[in-house]
Design an enzyme around this catalytic site. Structure first.
Site, short mmCIF file in Angstrom:
data_model
loop_
_atom_site.label_atom_id
_atom_site.label_comp_id
_atom_site.label_asym_id
_atom_site.label_seq_id
_atom_site.Cartn_x
_atom_site.Cartn_y
_atom_site.Cartn_z
N ASN A 1 63.49 -7.32 61.69
CA ASN A 1 64.64 -7.73 60.89
C ASN A 1 65.29 -9.01 61.40
O ASN A 1 65.93 -9.73 60.63
CB ASN A 1 65.65 -6.58 60.77
CG ASN A 1 65.12 -5.47 59.88
OD1 ASN A 1 64.18 -5.68 59.11
ND2 ASN A 1 65.70 -4.29 59.99
N CYS B 1 62.79 -0.91 50.79
CA CYS B 1 62.75 0.55 50.90
C CYS B 1 63.76 1.18 49.95
O CYS B 1 64.89 0.70 49.83
CB CYS B 1 63.07 0.97 52.33
SG CYS B 1 61.66 0.84 53.42
N ARG C 1 71.67 -0.38 47.10
CA ARG C 1 71.53 -1.68 47.77
C ARG C 1 71.92 -2.90 46.91
O ARG C 1 71.10 -3.79 46.66
CB ARG C 1 70.11 -1.83 48.32
CG ARG C 1 69.72 -0.65 49.18
CD ARG C 1 68.39 -0.83 49.85
NE ARG C 1 68.45 -1.68 51.01
CZ ARG C 1 67.40 -1.98 51.77
NH1 ARG C 1 66.22 -1.51 51.47
NH2 ARG C 1 67.53 -2.75 52.81
#
Ligand code: EPZ
Length: 430
Positions: free
Chosen positions: A23, A117, A122
């Site tokens: 990340n 994911c 989100r």
């Protein structure tokens, strides 16, 4: 369809070297395109998400030269395409970092709406709020996010919630805005700091990354540089939790122990022995572990990306535990799979109530997302019998050589590419 076949029962024992943080690397790779000179990045994890982002960066016209498995040279001087629309990129959340990077440098970008994911809804409203505050227009048109500005001007932006993605994205754009930007209520994750450190290496003027307030003095140009990605806190945590789960003894090498404090403090609380030295952390679990309550929070709280692995550990610990997920609303999808392995877990709203059982038993399970997939692999390594983990494409997105590293610790796990290989391995393993 790729699968892992696992024969459980061996304690994980030994040393494992941790790869670069996925990340952090995703934000870092996007940032490199902001310079018109070569930026050399090392300690890149060799995982699918990184390789997809490199492909997308090459599609913009930037020079992307793979110099080894973990090293790349990127030069953004030749970029001639500000539209990032790629079949793979839709599946990957971090594609949106190219919005911030290109908006900052070229004042225009179009990027497919991100996938990633399936762990919750989100939204990206905070990213867009930040871009707009810097003077850009931001609209969604035909599945693309289109951002555009005549000029970007520094601004004072207070995020409504703590978001890793929005912090990094708006920081990228503000790096080349005119004047001063102040970002408040930002994410403090190590990867936010890593992206800021890279940008500063390239000539940016960013202060305060790692605290609640980031101050940025915009610069006109960024230059080349040389930078190494920090080690992956979540990969390290996954192996340490594997030691806890299998009553093993694992040392993770090439880590920053401070980044693991939120994990090791929980491991101590449930009965593991933890020791640290320089860039290594060792976890030993000698007996059955105790229950605990855990709530996921932004860094330095307990990370949501370790929630499934923690739940698996607690599923085998003595007593009743409660795990509360406060970041993503849909991150307990793996619980049904764990129940099929014998776990006693009940989900109520955003909490899982776990009654520890003495053993799990192997069965075919499906990985619903990256970290849940890794947790199911750990469950398989601790379970009695054979577990087949299906849909491991999610796991391959974020863990480099996962099976090989687990094998190095004594785990019996094999990556299977098709049904024929699966039948052959089953016969050998059972
Ligand atoms: C990053 O996702 C990570 N992904 C995730 O890693 C990680 O789980 C997450 O941060 C939390 O640590 C990458 O770095 C590529 P957020 P991100 O914005 O940036 C809400 C993994 O397994 N929110 O910090 O998408 C959001 O819905 C993964 O490696 C808004 O409401 O997470 C969530 O509830 C998966 N509006 C919370 O904030 C926004 O505009 C935190 O999300 C942005 C976020």
């Amino acid at each position: 369809m790729e699968q892992y076949i696992i024969k459980g029962g061996n304690p994980l024992v030994g040393e494992v070297s941790i790869s670069g943080a996925k990340n952090a690397a995703l934000g870092i790779l996007a940032a490199t395109i902001m310079a018109n000179e070569s930026v050399y990045i090392s300690n890149l994890p060799d995982v699918r998400d990184i390789n997809v982002l490199l492909e997308a960066i090459a599609d913009t016209g930037a020079i992307v030269e793979r110099r080894g498995r973990h090293d790349v040279r990127i030069n953004g001087a030749t970029i001639n395409n500000y539209v990032v629309e790629n079949n793979f990129i839709k599946k990957m959340r971090a594609s949106y970092y190219l919005l911030g990077a290109m908006l900052g440098k070229y004042h225009h970008a179009e990027v497919s709406l991100p996938g990633g994911c399936d762990i919750g809804s989100r939204p990206i409203d905070q990213h867009l709020k930040g871009f707009r505050a810097l003077g850009a227009t931001a609209v969604v048109r035909n599945g693309m996010i289109v951002v555009d500005a005549r000029q970007l001007v520094g601004a004072h932006i207070y995020f409504d919630m703590v978001s890793v993605g929005a912090t990094i994205n708006v920081m990228l754009a503000a790096t080349m805005a005119v004047g001063r930007t102040v970002l408040e209520n930002v994410a403090k994750e190590p990867h936010v700091v890593d992206v800021a450190n890279l940008l500063n290496t390239m000539g940016a003027n960013i202060k305060g990354a790692g605290t609640d307030v980031i101050r940025i003095e915009g610069v006109r140009l960024l230059h080349g540089g040389d930078y190494s990605v920090i080690p992956d806190q979540i990969e390290a945590g996954t192996f340490l939790f594997g030691a806890a789960l299998t009553k093993g003894d694992v040392t993770v090498k090439n880590v920053i122990p401070k980044h693991l404090d939120c994990l090791t403090s929980k491991l101590r609380e449930i009965g593991c022995e933890v020791s640290e030295c320089d860039d290594q952390v060792r976890v030993v679990a000698k007996q059955r572990l105790r229950s605990a309550n855990v709530k996921t929070l932004p860094y330095p709280g307990f990370p949501t990306d370790m929630q499934p692995q923690m739940t698996v550990v607690l599923a085998l610990s003595e007593g009743t535990s409660i795990v509360t997920e406060s970041i993503f609303e849909n991150r307990f999808k793996y619980v049904d799979e764990l129940r099929r392995m014998g776990a006693e877990i009940f989900v109520e709203g955003n909490s899982a109530i776990i009654r520890g059982v003495p053993e799990l038993t192997g069965t075919p399970v499906t990985a619903p997302d990256l970290r849940a997939g890794a947790a199911l692999v750990l469950a398989g390594l601790a379970a009695d019998g054979v577990t087949v983990v299906d849909d491991i494409k999610f796991i391959l997105r974020g863990y480099e050589d996962f099976a090989e590293k687990l094998q190095g610790l004594g785990g019996e796990i094999k990556l299977i590419k098709n049904e024929h290989e699966l039948q052959k391995s089953r016969m050998m393993i059972v």
